[in-house]
Design a protein around this motif. Sequence first.
Motif, PDB file in Angstrom:
ATOM      1  N   THR A 170       1.511 -14.953   4.596  1.00 56.86           N
ATOM      2  CA  THR A 170       2.416 -13.830   4.286  1.00 56.86           C
ATOM      3  C   THR A 170       2.811 -13.842   2.818  1.00 56.86           C
ATOM      4  O   THR A 170       2.793 -12.800   2.144  1.00 56.86           O
ATOM      5  N   LYS A 171       3.152 -15.023   2.293  1.00 51.88           N
ATOM      6  CA  LYS A 171       3.565 -15.126   0.899  1.00 51.88           C
ATOM      7  C   LYS A 171       2.424 -14.795  -0.060  1.00 51.88           C
ATOM      8  O   LYS A 171       2.623 -14.109  -1.078  1.00 51.88           O
ATOM      9  N   ILE A 172       1.235 -15.270   0.264  1.00 54.43           N
ATOM     10  CA  ILE A 172       0.084 -14.993  -0.607  1.00 54.43           C
ATOM     11  C   ILE A 172      -0.263 -13.512  -0.582  1.00 54.43           C
ATOM     12  O   ILE A 172      -0.571 -12.907  -1.621  1.00 54.43           O
ATOM     13  N   ILE A 173      -0.215 -12.913   0.595  1.00 57.03           N
ATOM     14  CA  ILE A 173      -0.503 -11.475   0.693  1.00 57.03           C
ATOM     15  C   ILE A 173       0.514 -10.670  -0.114  1.00 57.03           C
ATOM     16  O   ILE A 173       0.166  -9.711  -0.816  1.00 57.03           O
ATOM     17  N   GLU A 174       1.777 -11.066  -0.050  1.00 56.46           N
ATOM     18  CA  GLU A 174       2.804 -10.372  -0.839  1.00 56.46           C
ATOM     19  C   GLU A 174       2.491 -10.479  -2.334  1.00 56.46           C
ATOM     20  O   GLU A 174       2.618  -9.504  -3.080  1.00 56.46           O
ATOM     21  N   TYR A 175       2.097 -11.681  -2.746  1.00 58.20           N
ATOM     22  CA  TYR A 175       1.750 -11.866  -4.158  1.00 58.20           C
ATOM     23  C   TYR A 175       0.545 -11.010  -4.531  1.00 58.20           C
ATOM     24  O   TYR A 175       0.538 -10.351  -5.590  1.00 58.20           O
ATOM     25  N   LEU A 176      -0.491 -10.998  -3.710  1.00 61.29           N
ATOM     26  CA  LEU A 176      -1.692 -10.235  -4.027  1.00 61.29           C
ATOM     27  C   LEU A 176      -1.411  -8.738  -4.074  1.00 61.29           C
ATOM     28  O   LEU A 176      -1.965  -8.024  -4.923  1.00 61.29           O
ATOM     29  N   ARG A 177      -0.564  -8.261  -3.197  1.00 62.18           N
ATOM     30  CA  ARG A 177      -0.209  -6.836  -3.237  1.00 62.18           C
ATOM     31  C   ARG A 177       0.493  -6.504  -4.545  1.00 62.18           C
ATOM     32  O   ARG A 177       0.211  -5.463  -5.162  1.00 62.18           O
ATOM     33  N   ALA A 178       1.384  -7.393  -4.971  1.00 60.81           N
ATOM     34  CA  ALA A 178       2.096  -7.157  -6.227  1.00 60.81           C
ATOM     35  C   ALA A 178       1.155  -7.294  -7.421  1.00 60.81           C
ATOM     36  O   ALA A 178       1.192  -6.486  -8.355  1.00 60.81           O
ATOM     37  N   GLU A 179       0.313  -8.310  -7.427  1.00 58.70           N
ATOM     38  CA  GLU A 179      -0.598  -8.557  -8.545  1.00 58.70           C
ATOM     39  C   GLU A 179      -1.617  -7.434  -8.696  1.00 58.70           C
ATOM     40  O   GLU A 179      -1.915  -6.995  -9.813  1.00 58.70           O
ATOM     41  N   GLY A 180      -2.174  -6.973  -7.607  1.00 57.61           N
ATOM     42  CA  GLY A 180      -3.240  -5.977  -7.680  1.00 57.61           C
ATOM     43  C   GLY A 180      -2.797  -4.547  -7.508  1.00 57.61           C
ATOM     44  O   GLY A 180      -3.622  -3.626  -7.638  1.00 57.61           O
ATOM     45  N   GLY A 181      -1.522  -4.319  -7.196  1.00 59.56           N
ATOM     46  CA  GLY A 181      -1.070  -2.953  -6.948  1.00 59.56           C
ATOM     47  C   GLY A 181      -1.666  -2.380  -5.675  1.00 59.56           C
ATOM     48  O   GLY A 181      -2.058  -1.201  -5.635  1.00 59.56           O
ATOM     49  N   LEU A 182      -1.738  -3.202  -4.615  1.00 66.14           N
ATOM     50  CA  LEU A 182      -2.326  -2.749  -3.353  1.00 66.14           C
ATOM     51  C   LEU A 182      -1.297  -1.961  -2.543  1.00 66.14           C
ATOM     52  O   LEU A 182      -0.084  -2.172  -2.669  1.00 66.14           O
ATOM     53  N   ASP A 183      -1.791  -1.061  -1.694  1.00 63.06           N
ATOM     54  CA  ASP A 183      -0.878  -0.298  -0.843  1.00 63.06           C
ATOM     55  C   ASP A 183      -0.529  -1.101   0.400  1.00 63.06           C
ATOM     56  O   ASP A 183      -0.919  -2.275   0.539  1.00 63.06           O
ATOM     57  N   ALA A 184       0.195  -0.485   1.327  1.00 59.61           N
ATOM     58  CA  ALA A 184       0.660  -1.196   2.527  1.00 59.61           C
ATOM     59  C   ALA A 184      -0.492  -1.687   3.382  1.00 59.61           C
ATOM     60  O   ALA A 184      -0.352  -2.662   4.136  1.00 59.61           O
ATOM     61  N   ASP A 185      -1.628  -1.031   3.294  1.00 58.54           N
ATOM     62  CA  ASP A 185      -2.814  -1.452   4.057  1.00 58.54           C
ATOM     63  C   ASP A 185      -3.664  -2.453   3.291  1.00 58.54           C
ATOM     64  O   ASP A 185      -4.791  -2.755   3.683  1.00 58.54           O
ATOM     65  N   LYS A 186      -3.122  -2.939   2.192  1.00 53.89           N
ATOM     66  CA  LYS A 186      -3.803  -3.929   1.327  1.00 53.89           C
ATOM     67  C   LYS A 186      -5.088  -3.355   0.737  1.00 53.89           C
ATOM     68  O   LYS A 186      -6.100  -4.040   0.616  1.00 53.89           O
ATOM     69  N   LEU A 187      -5.024  -2.077   0.359  1.00 52.70           N
ATOM     70  CA  LEU A 187      -6.153  -1.408  -0.282  1.00 52.70           C
ATOM     71  C   LEU A 187      -5.773  -1.038  -1.718  1.00 52.70           C
ATOM     72  O   LEU A 187      -4.613  -0.716  -1.994  1.00 52.70           O
ATOM     73  N   TYR A 188      -6.756  -1.063  -2.602  1.00 51.45           N
ATOM     74  CA  TYR A 188      -6.494  -0.680  -3.992  1.00 51.45           C
ATOM     75  C   TYR A 188      -6.815   0.789  -4.185  1.00 51.45           C
ATOM     76  O   TYR A 188      -7.937   1.229  -3.946  1.00 51.45           O
ATOM     77  N   LYS A 189      -5.826   1.542  -4.641  1.00 48.39           N
ATOM     78  CA  LYS A 189      -6.006   2.972  -4.847  1.00 48.39           C
ATOM     79  C   LYS A 189      -5.392   3.439  -6.164  1.00 48.39           C
ATOM     80  O   LYS A 189      -4.767   4.419  -6.209  1.00 48.39           O
ATOM     81  N   ALA A 190      -5.494   2.715  -7.187  1.00 52.26           N
ATOM     82  CA  ALA A 190      -4.988   3.098  -8.509  1.00 52.26           C
ATOM     83  C   ALA A 190      -3.471   3.241  -8.509  1.00 52.26           C
ATOM     84  O   ALA A 190      -2.849   3.520  -7.486  1.00 52.26           O
ATOM     85  N   SER A 191      -2.892   3.071  -9.672  1.00 50.82           N
ATOM     86  CA  SER A 191      -1.448   3.201  -9.835  1.00 50.82           C
ATOM     87  C   SER A 191      -1.165   3.553 -11.283  1.00 50.82           C
ATOM     88  O   SER A 191      -2.078   3.633 -12.109  1.00 50.82           O
ATOM     89  N   ALA A 192       0.117   3.726 -11.583  1.00 41.89           N
ATOM     90  CA  ALA A 192       0.509   4.074 -12.949  1.00 41.89           C
ATOM     91  C   ALA A 192       0.169   2.962 -13.937  1.00 41.89           C
ATOM     92  O   ALA A 192       0.168   3.194 -15.144  1.00 41.89           O
ATOM     93  N   ARG A 193      -0.141   1.767 -13.452  1.00 40.94           N
ATOM     94  CA  ARG A 193      -0.492   0.667 -14.350  1.00 40.94           C
ATOM     95  C   ARG A 193      -1.679   1.008 -15.250  1.00 40.94           C
ATOM     96  O   ARG A 193      -1.768   0.539 -16.371  1.00 40.94           O
ATOM     97  N   ARG A 194      -2.596   1.782 -14.721  1.00 40.48           N
ATOM     98  CA  ARG A 194      -3.817   2.077 -15.478  1.00 40.48           C
ATOM     99  C   ARG A 194      -3.674   3.331 -16.336  1.00 40.48           C
ATOM    100  O   ARG A 194      -4.618   3.749 -17.003  1.00 40.48           O
TER     101      ARG A 194
END
Length: 503
Positions: A170-194
């Motif tokens: 759970t902790k690692i998934i939370e970190y990866l979502r924050a690090e990669g900007g993943l959505d709730a389904d743990k998918l990458y769909k672009a964000s304002a970061r780029r």
Amino acid sequence: MLPAAPAHAFSLPGSGQGKSVIILGAGLAGMTTAYELTKLGYRCTVLEARERTGGRCWSIRKGSTHTETVNPTQTAQLDEGLYFNAGPSRIPHHHQLTLQYCRELGVPIEIYNNVNEGAYHFSEGQGALSNKKIRIREVHNDMRGYVTEMLAKAIDQHKLDAALTTEDVTKIIEYLRAEGGLDADKLYKASARRGYVEAPGAGDKPGKIADPHTLADLLQSGLLSPDFYNVAEYTYELQMTMFQAKGGMDNIARALEKKLPGMIRTGAVVSSIQNLENTVRVKYTLKGAPQEIEAEACICTLPLPILSNLDHNFSSDVSRAIDFVPYIQTGKIGLQFKRRFWEEDEQIFGGITHTNNDLTQIFYPSNDYLGKKGVLIGYYNFNEKAKKVGTLSLKEREQLALEKGSLIHPQYKTEFEHSFSVSWHLTPYSLGGWALYSGDTRQTLYKAFIKPDKRVYFAGEHTTYLNAWMAGAFESARKAVADVHARFTEQRLQYPASTKEGG
């Protein structure tokens, strides 16, 4: 007794009592040794082959001249007040000794913006993203997204070898979502970061985020090759915060020169270094006339490719190391433009654009923001690319920089005014950028320079683990000063003052 990387003025006990020291080279290492030895009471003479001090610490300004081994003399036509650093241009925040000398010598510094996500990656090739300028932030954030998405999926499916508890997952998934900007389904769909294709603003202007580049396009376009992923964030020496001397790095050299009135002989081309029984004899020419000088010690800061061509009687270990330590081939070109279009049109303030072509890197200035004109470094290349570009005529180098640079900045064609190029491996009295060591040569050749050869001591970046950095010059200078001073103060303790000192 020498503190490591001291961020304070140098202070050693005892006095040199007027003993004489010859210093070869008026670069940062040479002038720093003279500066510190003089404070201890030694009489120093500095011999410099060039008609200027600073060595590789050199900033190009209006009127600067340069003659290489393969090209005619060029004179910089830059506007008054404009400059670029042909040699070192950055000071890491952890190079305490470099910063200390700036403080001690009264050289003002300013922030150097080495990391700029708004600059570009440009990859020539056949991929969907090739031959296009791609903002660094787009590549970095898309890749963070895709990689963290893959790792999150692997963890979810228990595909890792590591044994993880449910809480760990759970902790690692939370970190990866924050690090990669993943959505709730743990998918990458672009964000304002780029970044945005339409910027947010007042009223009904939420901004529009571009779709991410596909992983396949990033891979096939070469944007993940080593040309682009020697990124500054990962390199210790290049991490922010970084600094530069205001008005040009050679202001550090100029400040040192002012501390050495009457001690530096420019235009002094050394031809021979001989260890004698109680002295060191150096032969040189000054304005074509042969000269000779002897002193009780010598500190040699000459680059090894220069030292290799001199007559000397060094030990076999030192002689072998001089001949076999290679120096990097490297070059820069400064381009003056009528308008700072990279700031006005593309919002690039400092930082570096990386390419996979012969330019390698384009450096944007970290000074005079919003000024009228500016000078950027149109290429900073190394090894085979630098060798190839170095064989070109001055005009051909300019044409190459403009042709390849225009692929990224079409404004080059209408805004360009002047150029000035330096190939360090073709520059007399340098013949290279900096020393290159391998793990093996650190254990063999390198060790020849960290101890004296009779009465000759060595200093310069090639005698440190800080190759290519000004800190190498400063650290080596302090070590050489401490070693010379220890030699003479220890001898005064051992022998009566009336006894002639041995070798």
